[in-house]
Motif scaffolding. Structure first.
Motif, PDB file in Angstrom:
ATOM      1  N   GLU A 278       0.838  -1.203   0.000  1.00 48.14           N
ATOM      2  CA  GLU A 278       0.000   0.000   0.000  1.00 48.14           C
ATOM      3  C   GLU A 278       0.877   1.259   0.000  1.00 48.14           C
ATOM      4  N   VAL A 279       1.931   1.221   0.788  1.00 46.80           N
ATOM      5  CA  VAL A 279       2.846   2.367   0.869  1.00 46.80           C
ATOM      6  C   VAL A 279       3.533   2.600  -0.481  1.00 46.80           C
ATOM      7  N   ILE A 280       4.022   1.528  -1.085  1.00 49.29           N
ATOM      8  CA  ILE A 280       4.722   1.643  -2.374  1.00 49.29           C
ATOM      9  C   ILE A 280       3.758   2.063  -3.486  1.00 49.29           C
ATOM     10  N   GLY A 281       2.524   1.553  -3.412  1.00 44.95           N
ATOM     11  CA  GLY A 281       1.534   1.850  -4.452  1.00 44.95           C
ATOM     12  C   GLY A 281       0.917   3.236  -4.355  1.00 44.95           C
ATOM     13  N   ASN A 282       1.084   3.885  -3.198  1.00 41.26           N
ATOM     14  CA  ASN A 282       0.534   5.240  -2.988  1.00 41.26           C
ATOM     15  C   ASN A 282       1.631   6.160  -2.468  1.00 41.26           C
ATOM     16  N   PRO A 283       2.656   6.418  -3.279  1.00 39.81           N
ATOM     17  CA  PRO A 283       3.796   7.201  -2.773  1.00 39.81           C
ATOM     18  C   PRO A 283       3.392   8.602  -2.327  1.00 39.81           C
ATOM     19  N   HIS A 284       4.004   9.051  -1.244  1.00 38.80           N
ATOM     20  CA  HIS A 284       3.803  10.413  -0.752  1.00 38.80           C
ATOM     21  C   HIS A 284       5.167  10.931  -0.313  1.00 38.80           C
ATOM     22  N   PRO A 285       5.496  12.183  -0.656  1.00 41.82           N
ATOM     23  CA  PRO A 285       6.849  12.686  -0.354  1.00 41.82           C
ATOM     24  C   PRO A 285       7.220  12.652   1.126  1.00 41.82           C
ATOM     25  N   LEU A 286       6.235  12.690   2.015  1.00 43.99           N
ATOM     26  CA  LEU A 286       6.576  12.672   3.440  1.00 43.99           C
ATOM     27  C   LEU A 286       6.646  11.264   4.026  1.00 43.99           C
ATOM     28  N   VAL A 287       6.185  10.256   3.288  1.00 46.12           N
ATOM     29  CA  VAL A 287       6.303   8.871   3.767  1.00 46.12           C
ATOM     30  C   VAL A 287       7.629   8.321   3.242  1.00 46.12           C
ATOM     31  N   THR A 288       8.614   8.279   4.127  1.00 49.10           N
ATOM     32  CA  THR A 288       9.977   7.970   3.686  1.00 49.10           C
ATOM     33  C   THR A 288      10.544   6.705   4.324  1.00 49.10           C
ATOM     34  N   GLY A 289       9.741   6.034   5.172  1.00 47.31           N
ATOM     35  CA  GLY A 289      10.262   4.857   5.843  1.00 47.31           C
ATOM     36  C   GLY A 289       9.215   3.785   6.055  1.00 47.31           C
ATOM     37  N   PHE A 290       9.701   2.595   6.378  1.00 51.51           N
ATOM     38  CA  PHE A 290       8.846   1.454   6.688  1.00 51.51           C
ATOM     39  C   PHE A 290       9.422   0.755   7.915  1.00 51.51           C
TER      40      PHE A 290
ATOM     41  N   GLU B 163      13.843  -1.868  -1.816  1.00 49.59           N
ATOM     42  CA  GLU B 163      13.891  -1.704  -3.275  1.00 49.59           C
ATOM     43  C   GLU B 163      13.110  -0.473  -3.726  1.00 49.59           C
ATOM     44  N   ALA B 164      12.117  -0.085  -2.931  1.00 49.10           N
ATOM     45  CA  ALA B 164      11.320   1.105  -3.256  1.00 49.10           C
ATOM     46  C   ALA B 164      11.971   2.388  -2.739  1.00 49.10           C
ATOM     47  N   GLY B 165      13.124   2.244  -2.100  1.00 46.78           N
ATOM     48  CA  GLY B 165      13.851   3.425  -1.624  1.00 46.78           C
ATOM     49  C   GLY B 165      13.442   3.923  -0.255  1.00 46.78           C
ATOM     50  N   LEU B 166      12.688   3.118   0.494  1.00 46.08           N
ATOM     51  CA  LEU B 166      12.261   3.519   1.836  1.00 46.08           C
ATOM     52  C   LEU B 166      13.343   3.174   2.856  1.00 46.08           C
ATOM     53  N   GLY B 167      13.502   4.037   3.853  1.00 46.40           N
ATOM     54  CA  GLY B 167      14.363   3.690   4.977  1.00 46.40           C
ATOM     55  C   GLY B 167      13.667   2.622   5.802  1.00 46.40           C
ATOM     56  N   THR B 168      14.423   1.757   6.474  1.00 47.36           N
ATOM     57  CA  THR B 168      13.786   0.689   7.243  1.00 47.36           C
ATOM     58  C   THR B 168      14.286   0.651   8.686  1.00 47.36           C
ATOM     59  N   THR B 169      13.369   0.301   9.568  1.00 48.88           N
ATOM     60  CA  THR B 169      13.661   0.163  10.994  1.00 48.88           C
ATOM     61  C   THR B 169      12.742  -0.907  11.557  1.00 48.88           C
ATOM     62  N   ALA B 170      13.124  -1.497  12.671  1.00 49.13           N
ATOM     63  CA  ALA B 170      12.270  -2.515  13.291  1.00 49.13           C
ATOM     64  C   ALA B 170      12.393  -2.450  14.804  1.00 49.13           C
ATOM     65  N   HIS B 171      11.245  -2.603  15.491  1.00 47.14           N
ATOM     66  CA  HIS B 171      11.260  -2.714  16.940  1.00 47.14           C
ATOM     67  C   HIS B 171      11.918  -4.050  17.307  1.00 47.14           C
ATOM     68  N   ALA B 172      12.889  -4.016  18.197  1.00 41.95           N
ATOM     69  CA  ALA B 172      13.532  -5.243  18.687  1.00 41.95           C
ATOM     70  C   ALA B 172      14.306  -4.897  19.954  1.00 41.95           C
ATOM     71  N   GLY B 173      14.459  -5.889  20.832  1.00 43.91           N
ATOM     72  CA  GLY B 173      15.250  -5.658  22.034  1.00 43.91           C
ATOM     73  C   GLY B 173      14.590  -4.743  23.032  1.00 43.91           C
ATOM     74  N   GLU B 174      13.255  -4.814  23.115  1.00 46.01           N
ATOM     75  CA  GLU B 174      12.494  -4.086  24.143  1.00 46.01           C
ATOM     76  C   GLU B 174      11.974  -5.153  25.111  1.00 46.01           C
TER      77      GLU B 174
END
Length: 335
Positions: free
Chosen positions: A149-161, A184-195
């Motif tokens: 959904e994020v890749i299919g509806n790009p918005h300049p302020l949505v820069t990460g996943f 591959e879509a150029g989004l920055g990535t992060t994940a919750h872990a170690g909480e």
């Protein structure tokens, strides 16, 4: 004599629905004819006692946001609050699953949030970006649906996943495809872990999701080799000390490993997570950690610089933010 220079701040880890001030929730609840008395007390504070009741309060409060204009009001309110504390940049997690529950399309949800950020920027010059999150305990298909959904509806302020939800549910390997698509879509990535998960959850996120940022990540302190790996690989931790203490991950701020991790060369940022639920703000995170561990103005500036360098924004924006940061140093020298 001039007023002392405030440390410019930057935030990388805050859930937008979890940033809703109680008075705004009450106002919208009245407007929409909803009852939120089960999660708000007479003093206008959220009521919860453990992680389960926190999630319930979070969901009830989130439920009052029904329209794009409600979300615009939420993001404008929060980014104005950030700017008032000296923040020059903020990233917030957005939840397409919450939007769906409210009956909103992903596109209208994002447009509402973006409108609020732009209004705050016009008034305060704060920069903001959005990170869409998949919820791991909703399963692999749900997380992949969000990234599509994020890749299919790009918005300049949505820069990460990112990946949030219950760390004990769903191994990171299950989400490697979603993260590959995001990269591959150029989004920055992060994940919750170690909480709530230990070092193993961090290792799995690094190995299978290939992220360069981790939400929390503080339980790495329990594994000496992992701490070295984080430092060697320049992994940035989105540390939320107030949240960790409120949820019982650590009993007191002085026992929190943020300072130990920093001394070991791990890149640290400070963040508020779900600020009104935990009785905190980004400004309080900076001041309480600095006071507890004896951090100087320069130490705090390093925290902000780390956040800006790790931010999911374009290089032109990053350079502008770094110029603003450098000018604060010059102002301090000139005092």
């Amino acid at each position: 004599m001039n007023a002392p220079v405030t440390v410019p701040k930057a935030e990388l880890h805050c859930h937008i629905e979890g940033a809703a001030p109680p008075n705004l929730v009450k106002r919208l609840a009245n407007q929409h004819g909803m009852d939120v008395s089960s999660v708000l007390n007479g003093n206008g504070k959220y009521v919860w006692s453990d992680f389960t009741t926190f999630l319930k309060a979070y969901d009830v409060a989130s439920g009052v946001f029904k329209t794009p204009s409600d979300y615009a009001l939420l993001s404008e309110t929060y980014f104005r609050m950030l700017a008032a504390e000296g923040a020059i940049y903020g990233e917030v997690f957005i939840s397409p699953d919450h939007a769906q529950a409210a009956g909103l399309s992903y596109r209208s949800y994002v447009e509402g949030l973006a409108a609020g950020i732009e209004r705050a920027k016009d008034e305060t010059a704060i920069e903001g970006r959005l990170i869409a999150i998949g919820v791991r305990h909703f399963g692999t298909a749900s997380v992949e649906r969000v990234v599509k959904e994020v890749i299919g509806n790009p918005h300049p302020l949505v820069t990460g996943f990112g990946l949030a939800g219950d760390e004990r549910s769903g191994h990171p390997a299950n989400f490697s495809k979603a993260f590959r698509m995001a990269c591959e879509a150029g989004l920055g990535t992060t994940a919750h872990a170690g909480e709530f998960g230990g070092p193993d959850s961090i290792i799995a996120a690094l190995d299978f999701l290939r992220v360069k940022r981790l939400g929390h990540g503080v339980r790495a302190i329990e594994d000496k080799d992992l701490v070295k790996r984080l430092a060697d690989e320049d992994i940035v931790l989105e540390v939320c000390p107030g949240s960790n203490v409120s949820l019982g991950v650590y009993t007191h701020l002085r026992f929190h490993p943020v300072n130990l991790l920093r001394k070991e060369g791990v890149k640290i940022t400070l963040n508020s997570d779900d600020p009104p639920f935990f009785g905190t703000t980004l400004g309080k995170e900076y001041s309480s950690v600095a006071k507890t561990f004896g951090w100087s103005f320069e130490d705090q500036m390093t925290i902000t610089r780390t956040a800006i360098e790790a931010a999911f924004c374009d290089e032109a924006t990053r350079n502008r933010l770094l110029v603003r940061l450098d000018s604060a140093v010059e102002d301090r020298v000139g005092e």
